[in-house]
Structures are given as structure tokens and as C-alpha cells.
Design an enzyme around this catalytic site. Structure first.
Site, PDB file in Angstrom:
ATOM      1  CG  HIS A   1     -22.473 -29.073 -19.956  1.00 56.24           C
ATOM      2  ND1 HIS A   1     -23.431 -27.264 -19.887  1.00 56.24           N
ATOM      3  CD2 HIS A   1     -23.866 -29.532 -19.919  1.00 56.24           C
ATOM      4  CE1 HIS A   1     -24.398 -27.616 -19.762  1.00 56.24           C
ATOM      5  NE2 HIS A   1     -24.547 -28.607 -19.796  1.00 56.24           N
TER       6      HIS A   1
ATOM      7  CG  ASP B   1      -2.079  -0.975   1.176  1.00 56.49           C
ATOM      8  OD1 ASP B   1      -2.458  -1.152  -0.085  1.00 56.49           O
ATOM      9  OD2 ASP B   1      -2.678  -1.157   2.115  1.00 56.49           O
TER      10      ASP B   1
ATOM     11  CB  ALA C   1      -3.610  -8.866  -0.114  1.00 55.71           C
TER      12      ALA C   1
END
Ligand code: FAD
Length: 162
Positions: free
Chosen positions: A138, A6, A14
């Protein structure tokens, strides 16, 4: 002195701090490493979840790019129906000139997991055809990613191609 996370500025995530830490550790160890990524995914753990990677449609247009948009609603996806979670969509932003994948936004079930395939596509400079031609099992939510890229190519199978 090295810095990660940060303290180096936005986006405050993060996983971004984590990868920066890996890069810095390698640099300190004398290895060839650099902070040079195209794709930084972000997820919001709301209900439904929201996840993005690469450019949004407004960001791509602000860069002067012509884009093809694919949009596949979870309401048209068998697995989402079986889960009772049909709210949301997968939106693909593709460069109109060469079909290069620019970005993806997912709103809906497991968006934070689904976004990783899109992150790979953006990071490796894949084309919409690469995801559209990749066979997805699928019934899964990931089939929606396949259909959303097909829709950008006007080749969707389960929704109208306008
Ligand atoms: C409420 C909340 C939710 C979040 N959710 C997400 C999420 O879902 N996903 C995501 O990717 N990111 C999320 N983030 C962001 C994420 O937590 C930060 O991006 C990440 O923790 C940054 O890591 P960092 O190491 O840079 O900083 P930090 O994790 O803040 O670590 C810094 C450390 O330095 C310590 N420190 C500060 N000052 C000193 C000092 N003077 N001396 C010694 N130690 C000091 C602090 O105590 C702290 O332990 C969230 C943040 C908040 C606040």
C-alpha cells in the site's frame, strides 16, 4: 520449416511472436519444448489503458462455465485517487465450482502492467484465494487486483459485496 508470429494466425501480438521464437529455437536445438500456454495477455495503449488475459465473462459463459465475477473500481483505490486517475476497473472472472482464475480484464491506469499478475494466476492455474490472500503493498494500483479477486469471493474490504 518452422513458422512463428503473425504468419501463424491470431492473436497478432509481438510478445506471442517472441515466445513462439523461443520455443522454436529450443525445438531446433533439440530441447524438449512445446507451444502450450493458457495465458496470452493483450494490452491496448489507449487512455485509459485496457488489458486482458484468459477468458472474458462472455467467453467463459459460452464454454458453459458458471462464473463468479469480481469488479473493483479504481475510484475506490487510494493510489488511483492520488494519481488523479480514477476511471476504470479491474474485473475478475472466476470459475464458480472451484474458484479457479479464468480471466481478468483491466481498464484504467497501468492496465498493461497490472495484467501480468493476472497472467501468472491464469498460467499457473491459481485460485482466486491465491491472489486474494497475497499481500499487496500500500498504496499501489496492484491492491485493486487483490480487491477484485476478494470481490469475486464476496470478501472485498473497500466496496460492497453483493
Ligand atoms: C500499428 C501496429 C501496432 C501494433 N501494436 C502492438 C502492440 O502494442 N503490442 C503487440 O504485442 N503487438 C502489436 N502489434 C502487432 C505486432 O507488431 C506483431 O504481432 C508482431 O510484429 C509480429 O511479429 P512477426 O515477427 O510475426 O512479424 P513482423 O514484425 O511483421 O516481421 C516480419 C518481417 O518480415 C519481413 N518480410 C516480409 N516479407 C518478407 C520477404 N518476402 N522477405 C524477407 N522479409 C520479409 C518484414 O519486412 C518484417 O520485418 C502492432 C501492429 C501494428 C501494425
Amino acid at each position: 520449416m518452422y513458422a512463428i508470429g503473425d504468419v501463424t494466425g491470431a492473436p497478432y501480438l509481438a510478445h506471442r511472436a517472441m515466445v513462439q521464437g523461443e520455443v522454436v529455437a529450443e525445438v531446433i536445438a533439440g530441447k524438449r519444448a512445446a507451444w502450450d500456454f493458457r495465458a496470452m495477455p493483450a494490452a491496448v495503449f489507449t487512455d485509459p489503458e485496457i488489458a486482458t488475459v484468459g477468458l472474458s465473462e462472455p467467453e467463459a459463459k459460452a464454454q458453459g462455465r458458471e462464473v463468479s465475477i469480481g469488479k473493483f473500481p479504481f475510484s475506490a483505490l487510494g493510489r488511483a485517487m492520488a494519481m488523479g486517475e480514477t476511471a476504470g476497473f479491474i474485473k475478475t472472472i472466476v470459475d464458480k465450482t472451484d474458484n479457479r482464475v479464468l480471466g481478468v480484464t483491466v481498464v484504467g491506469p497501468d492496465a498493461s502492467d497490472l495484467i501480468s499478475e493476472a497472467g501468472l494466476a491464469v498460467e499457473m492455474g491459481a485460485y482466486a484465494e491465491d491472489v486474494a490472500l497475497t499481500i499487496h503493498p500500500h498504496p499501489t494500483l496492484s491492491e485493486g487486483m487483490n480487491e477484485a479477486f476478494k470481490h469475486a469471493l464476496k470478501e472485498a474490504v473497500h466496496i460492497m459485496n453483493k
